[in-house]
Design a protein around this motif. Sequence first.
Motif, PDB file in Angstrom:
ATOM      1  N   ARG A  24      16.242   5.422  13.766  1.00 13.92           N
ATOM      2  CA  ARG A  24      15.810   4.081  14.185  1.00 13.92           C
ATOM      3  C   ARG A  24      14.430   3.772  13.624  1.00 13.92           C
ATOM      4  NH1 ARG A  24      16.862   4.090  20.066  1.00 13.92           N
ATOM      5  NH2 ARG A  24      14.626   3.886  20.288  1.00 13.92           N
ATOM      6  N   GLU A  25      13.554   4.784  13.649  1.00 13.69           N
ATOM      7  CA  GLU A  25      12.195   4.565  13.118  1.00 13.69           C
ATOM      8  C   GLU A  25      12.239   4.320  11.614  1.00 13.69           C
ATOM      9  OE1 GLU A  25       9.969   7.305  16.459  1.00 13.69           O
ATOM     10  OE2 GLU A  25       9.829   7.918  14.349  1.00 13.69           O
ATOM     11  N   ALA A  26      13.043   5.130  10.901  1.00 14.61           N
ATOM     12  CA  ALA A  26      13.112   4.996   9.433  1.00 14.61           C
ATOM     13  C   ALA A  26      13.699   3.642   9.048  1.00 14.61           C
ATOM     14  CB  ALA A  26      13.954   6.130   8.847  1.00 14.61           C
ATOM     15  N   TRP A  27      14.734   3.233   9.761  1.00 12.26           N
ATOM     16  CA  TRP A  27      15.405   1.960   9.458  1.00 12.26           C
ATOM     17  C   TRP A  27      14.467   0.785   9.746  1.00 12.26           C
ATOM     18  CZ3 TRP A  27      17.422  -0.997  13.857  1.00 12.26           C
ATOM     19  CH2 TRP A  27      18.047  -2.190  13.469  1.00 12.26           C
ATOM     20  N   GLU A  28      13.864   0.775  10.951  1.00 15.48           N
ATOM     21  CA  GLU A  28      12.969  -0.332  11.335  1.00 15.48           C
ATOM     22  C   GLU A  28      11.817  -0.460  10.334  1.00 15.48           C
ATOM     23  OE1 GLU A  28      13.019  -2.652  13.542  1.00 15.48           O
ATOM     24  OE2 GLU A  28      14.145  -1.999  15.319  1.00 15.48           O
ATOM     25  N   ARG A  29      11.266   0.679   9.932  1.00  9.18           N
ATOM     26  CA  ARG A  29      10.101   0.674   9.026  1.00  9.18           C
ATOM     27  C   ARG A  29      10.449   0.033   7.683  1.00  9.18           C
ATOM     28  NH1 ARG A  29       8.928   6.355   8.359  1.00  9.18           N
ATOM     29  NH2 ARG A  29       8.701   6.273  10.609  1.00  9.18           N
ATOM     30  N   ASN A  30      11.736   0.028   7.335  1.00 11.09           N
ATOM     31  CA  ASN A  30      12.126  -0.443   6.003  1.00 11.09           C
ATOM     32  C   ASN A  30      12.917  -1.746   6.015  1.00 11.09           C
ATOM     33  OD1 ASN A  30      11.110   1.675   4.111  1.00 11.09           O
ATOM     34  ND2 ASN A  30      12.159   2.943   5.624  1.00 11.09           N
ATOM     35  N   VAL A  31      12.889  -2.429   7.131  1.00  7.48           N
ATOM     36  CA  VAL A  31      13.539  -3.744   7.195  1.00  7.48           C
ATOM     37  C   VAL A  31      12.586  -4.774   6.599  1.00  7.48           C
ATOM     38  CG1 VAL A  31      14.273  -5.580   8.763  1.00  7.48           C
ATOM     39  CG2 VAL A  31      15.032  -3.242   9.169  1.00  7.48           C
ATOM     40  N   VAL A  32      12.963  -5.346   5.456  1.00  2.34           N
ATOM     41  CA  VAL A  32      12.102  -6.388   4.871  1.00  2.34           C
ATOM     42  C   VAL A  32      12.810  -7.747   4.845  1.00  2.34           C
ATOM     43  CG1 VAL A  32      10.710  -4.772   3.506  1.00  2.34           C
ATOM     44  CG2 VAL A  32      12.724  -5.813   2.466  1.00  2.34           C
ATOM     45  N   ASN A  33      14.087  -7.781   5.200  1.00  2.00           N
ATOM     46  CA  ASN A  33      14.780  -9.075   5.260  1.00  2.00           C
ATOM     47  C   ASN A  33      15.964  -8.969   6.247  1.00  2.00           C
ATOM     48  OD1 ASN A  33      16.947  -7.811   3.866  1.00  2.00           O
ATOM     49  ND2 ASN A  33      15.962  -8.268   1.912  1.00  2.00           N
ATOM     50  N   ASP A  34      16.624 -10.105   6.499  1.00  2.00           N
ATOM     51  CA  ASP A  34      17.733 -10.133   7.467  1.00  2.00           C
ATOM     52  C   ASP A  34      18.843  -9.157   7.089  1.00  2.00           C
ATOM     53  OD1 ASP A  34      16.548 -12.017   9.005  1.00  2.00           O
ATOM     54  OD2 ASP A  34      17.813 -13.693   8.344  1.00  2.00           O
ATOM     55  N   ALA A  35      19.104  -9.048   5.798  1.00  2.00           N
ATOM     56  CA  ALA A  35      20.195  -8.182   5.350  1.00  2.00           C
ATOM     57  C   ALA A  35      19.884  -6.721   5.679  1.00  2.00           C
ATOM     58  CB  ALA A  35      20.428  -8.358   3.853  1.00  2.00           C
ATOM     59  N   ASP A  36      18.623  -6.302   5.481  1.00  2.00           N
ATOM     60  CA  ASP A  36      18.260  -4.914   5.807  1.00  2.00           C
ATOM     61  C   ASP A  36      18.508  -4.611   7.281  1.00  2.00           C
ATOM     62  OD1 ASP A  36      17.352  -4.084   3.290  1.00  2.00           O
ATOM     63  OD2 ASP A  36      15.321  -4.819   3.652  1.00  2.00           O
ATOM     64  N   ARG A  37      18.273  -5.619   8.144  1.00  2.00           N
ATOM     65  CA  ARG A  37      18.516  -5.398   9.575  1.00  2.00           C
ATOM     66  C   ARG A  37      20.029  -5.336   9.839  1.00  2.00           C
ATOM     67  NH1 ARG A  37      15.471  -4.881  13.593  1.00  2.00           N
ATOM     68  NH2 ARG A  37      13.616  -5.622  12.536  1.00  2.00           N
TER      69      ARG A  37
END
Length: 259
Positions: free
Chosen positions: A68-81
Amino acid sequence: MTLPKYVAPKPRALMNFFWPTSWMVSDPDRFNALIKEAASLCEGGIHFADNLFTWARNNSLFDDVAFREAWERNVVNDADRAVAWRRYFLATMAYHAVQLPGDFVECGVYAGSGVKTVMDYLGGKAFPKPFWAYDTYDYNPVEGHAFDGQRPGFFEEVEKRFEGYAGVRLVKGLIPDSFAGACPEAIAYLHIDLNNAEAEIAALEHLFDRVVPGGVVILDDYEWANMYRTQKLAEDPWFDARRYRVTPLPTGQGFVIKR
Ligand SMILES: C[S@@+](CC[C@H](N)C(=O)[O-])C[C@H]1O[C@@H](n2cnc3c(N)ncnc32)[C@H](O)[C@@H]1O
């Protein structure tokens, strides 16, 4: 090697995830409202995003604190989320592959969110292997498929994102030409995400034989239909000729474990 610590989830706590980014929908507002209503009739453990509506699922990706930490840290747009579940498939495959001999490879990197999520899950700047990241970066060779920001100077922005990540090898150029002179001998993890059948087959032709036994090949678009279907149609006979069947996933990905 730093592997993420297992943290047992609370037995009764179930995460719900509702992120209204899906594709190939004619009226997104109405569609999202209808799904929301449908979700209100379901038991918990809901996932809705990225064309994937499920309920009564453990949603294990959100229980994995390191992910969850790795994913959240690398969300830069809606698609990444939206693609959280796809990212978790990459992360868990990477957890397996990082313990094998061989390097990591991604073909089709765009801004690097997929590569960086995996590296951050498995040690971040201390990620223990070379991770080769192939893309044209500044433009998209697939006609009509340019992503936000792809223009001269984009490569340097992606480089900046990876400052201090000694393992990463960003290779700028057109696949398959860019493999010449910059290609690992042995591969443990191969993620192909080029949105284009011809280039994906070319990548497989160059790289598949280098994947070590037990190594993983993940095809991001394999199970996506309509404009993406040409990829599956090209990949199935390619793998069949080598006596492999691609496993399709409800996330839209496909994968193969190398013998
Ligand atoms: C869907 S994006 C990759 C997204 C990325 N894997 C992620 O997880 O965020 C596809 C990328 O493939 C690249 N691409 C497509 N055909 C290519 C080729 N023949 N050579 C190099 N890059 C290519 C595009 O420039 C684009 O950045």
